[in-house]
Design a protein around this motif. Structure first.
Motif, PDB file in Angstrom:
ATOM      1  N   LEU A  62      -7.250  -0.224   2.094  1.00 13.60           N
ATOM      2  CA  LEU A  62      -7.136  -1.480   1.350  1.00 13.60           C
ATOM      3  C   LEU A  62      -6.135  -2.442   1.976  1.00 13.60           C
ATOM      4  O   LEU A  62      -6.031  -3.589   1.530  1.00 13.60           O
ATOM      5  CB  LEU A  62      -6.735  -1.202  -0.099  1.00 13.60           C
ATOM      6  CG  LEU A  62      -7.758  -0.451  -0.958  1.00 13.60           C
ATOM      7  CD1 LEU A  62      -7.247  -0.319  -2.386  1.00 13.60           C
ATOM      8  CD2 LEU A  62      -9.107  -1.166  -0.943  1.00 13.60           C
TER       9      LEU A  62
ATOM     10  N   VAL B 277     -12.517  -5.031  -4.135  1.00 19.19           N
ATOM     11  CA  VAL B 277     -11.095  -5.357  -4.027  1.00 19.19           C
ATOM     12  C   VAL B 277     -10.895  -6.616  -3.186  1.00 19.19           C
ATOM     13  O   VAL B 277     -10.143  -7.521  -3.562  1.00 19.19           O
ATOM     14  CB  VAL B 277     -10.313  -4.173  -3.415  1.00 19.19           C
ATOM     15  CG1 VAL B 277      -8.878  -4.582  -3.100  1.00 19.19           C
ATOM     16  CG2 VAL B 277     -10.325  -2.985  -4.360  1.00 19.19           C
TER      17      VAL B 277
ATOM     18  N   VAL C 151       0.833  -1.206   0.000  1.00 12.98           N
ATOM     19  CA  VAL C 151       0.000   0.000   0.000  1.00 12.98           C
ATOM     20  C   VAL C 151       0.863   1.251   0.000  1.00 12.98           C
ATOM     21  O   VAL C 151       0.597   2.222  -0.727  1.00 12.98           O
ATOM     22  CB  VAL C 151      -0.948  -0.021   1.218  1.00 12.98           C
ATOM     23  CG1 VAL C 151      -1.591   1.351   1.423  1.00 12.98           C
ATOM     24  CG2 VAL C 151      -2.028  -1.077   1.031  1.00 12.98           C
TER      25      VAL C 151
ATOM     26  N   VAL D 194     -13.397   4.095   1.418  1.00 14.82           N
ATOM     27  CA  VAL D 194     -13.001   3.334   0.231  1.00 14.82           C
ATOM     28  C   VAL D 194     -14.262   2.694  -0.351  1.00 14.82           C
ATOM     29  O   VAL D 194     -14.773   1.704   0.174  1.00 14.82           O
ATOM     30  CB  VAL D 194     -11.960   2.254   0.562  1.00 14.82           C
ATOM     31  CG1 VAL D 194     -11.542   1.510  -0.707  1.00 14.82           C
ATOM     32  CG2 VAL D 194     -10.749   2.891   1.225  1.00 14.82           C
TER      33      VAL D 194
ATOM     34  N   SER E 186     -15.177   0.340   4.409  1.00 17.39           N
ATOM     35  CA  SER E 186     -15.670   1.357   3.474  1.00 17.39           C
ATOM     36  C   SER E 186     -16.078   2.627   4.210  1.00 17.39           C
ATOM     37  O   SER E 186     -15.769   3.748   3.784  1.00 17.39           O
ATOM     38  CB  SER E 186     -16.861   0.810   2.679  1.00 17.39           C
ATOM     39  OG  SER E 186     -16.474  -0.252   1.846  1.00 17.39           O
TER      40      SER E 186
ATOM     41  N   ALA F  42     -14.090  -1.190  -1.545  1.00 22.36           N
ATOM     42  CA  ALA F  42     -13.385  -2.106  -0.643  1.00 22.36           C
ATOM     43  C   ALA F  42     -13.857  -3.547  -0.820  1.00 22.36           C
ATOM     44  O   ALA F  42     -13.050  -4.483  -0.850  1.00 22.36           O
ATOM     45  CB  ALA F  42     -13.582  -1.670   0.807  1.00 22.36           C
TER      46      ALA F  42
END
Length: 401
Positions: free
Chosen positions: A127, A162, A118, A156, A151, A159
């Motif tokens: 993430l 992903v 990250v 995000v 999230s 999320a």
């Protein structure tokens, strides 16, 4: 976009066809058998590619009803519990502790890799958990459970997408890597299965083998009856378990009920024929695992991965290299460098990158070829399906602060 929803019975039937397709491909390509790739993995991935082609080329999204899959998981883990004799559990005490420590150590390493990825790639901080143990060790269930919180807390929006993508890719890699790792270790160190052990799951697949023929309908029905009773007890205990504050998946409760029953009932009723270590129980467990895995893989929605870019593939490639190195140079030596350690190494691939059923499928494929490893089938599910979930939840909670 046209959406097609496949009913439960048709899904179950397709899963059987998928298994036989995978078996046919494995028989036609000797390398797949040599690498101990499970038949359900070969067929399941082929089916997933077919649904992906339908999505891309025909603008059709195919969805499967997976209720039967969840029941098959209960049958499988109840069977693992019914095979867990107290003597084996006591003998597996030290290896169990070692494997738990190794798994916790890898969980930390995996999340450190995610943190580094990250930072280096400039990805959103939220993430991190989904590039690490939440999606890989935790799998789809853990991802779905934590996605709303991540999230909301980190803002995000994708999320969940992903996390599901990482869990899906990890499942594929784990399914394909476990067998070759075990084959490498068994070949390099000239390992053999210890004599005198009965198959816990995974009977030899070729016809004419004595182990595949000595099963009667009476033994099979008796085994299914015991499995059903154990599962019914587990459902009855579900509320009791929740009252203790523990959030255990139902298949873990079934596993524990199986362990208790198999170490009490035969002692209380010595004349009762019990299915522990019988070929009938191995057959039912093998069937449940293979159809479960076929359903899981053929229902993967590979198109959810495509829009997320090559970044996820790069991160997963790094996680895979780290996992394989850890298994070969840490797990295998510390678990004893013997045949059981090689089988556990195949299963650890499932723990680290996929899911517990994937781990068991990898071990099953190895033992079908090289011989039984009963201790591995007892200690690995206890670690991956029970203890590590508690540790993983604590680590995810820390990362999500």
């Amino acid at each position: 976009m046209t959406a097609i929803s496949v009913s439960g019975l048709l899904t179950f039937t397709i899963a059987i066809v998928v298994f036989f397709a995978g078996s046919g491909i494995n028989n036609a390509i000797p390398q797949l058998r040599a690498w101990n790739i499970p038949e359900a993995v070969t067929g399941g991935l082929l089916a997933a590619l077919a649904t992906f082609a339908a999505y891309k080329l025909l603008d059709t999204e195919i969805g499967f009803a997976l209720g039967a899959r969840d029941m098959l998981l209960l049958y499988f883990f109840t069977g693992i519990g019914l095979n867990a004799r107290l003597d084996d559990l006591l003998a597996g005490g030290r290896p169990l502790v070692i494997l738990l420590a190794l798994t916790i150590g890898f969980l930390i390493i995996q999340n450190l890799v995610a943190l580094g990825s990250v930072a280096l790639l400039g990805l959103p901080e939220g993430l991190t958990v989904f590039l690490g143990s939440a999606s890989l060790i935790g799998g789809h269930g853990t991802t779905i459970a934590w996605a709303p919180l991540i999230s909301e807390r980190f803002g995000v929006a994708n999320a969940l997408e992903v996390g599901i993508a990482v869990a899906t890719l990890g499942l594929v890699v784990a399914s394909l890597a476990g067998g070759p790792i075990a084959r490498h270790l068994i070949t390099r160190y000239k390992l053999k299965a210890p004599p005198g052990n009965e198959a816990v799951v995974g009977l030899p697949g070729h016809p004419g083998h004595p182990a595949a023929d000595e099963i009667s309908h009476v033994n099979l029905l008796r085994t299914v009856l015991v499995l059903n009773v154990a599962i019914l007890i587990a459902f009855a205990l579900e509320e009791v378990v929740e009252m203790t504050g523990l959030k255990l998946p139902m298949f873990v409760v079934c596993l524990l009920v199986g362990i208790v029953l198999t170490n009490t009932v035969p002692r209380l009723l010595p004349r009762l024929q019990w299915p522990t270590r019988t070929r009938a129980l191995a057959l039912v467990s093998d069937l449940a695992l293979n159809i479960f895995l076929a359903m899981s893989l053929m229902s993967m929605q590979l198109w959810t991965i495509g829009g997320l870019g090559l970044v996820l593939v790069l991160v997963l490639a790094v996680q895979t290299v780290v996992a394989v190195a850890y298994i070969i140079f840490v797990v295998f030596p510390l678990m004893g460098r013997d045949y059981q350690a090689a089988v556990i190494s195949a299963g650890f691939t499932g723990i680290s990158l996929g899911a517990t059923p994937t781990a068991i499928a990898n071990m099953t494929a190895v033992t079908k070829t090289h011989g039984p490893a009963p201790r591995a089938f007892i200690i690995l599910p206890l670690v991956s399906a029970f203890f590590i979930d508690i540790v993983n939840a604590a680590v995810i909670g820390f990362l999500a602060r």
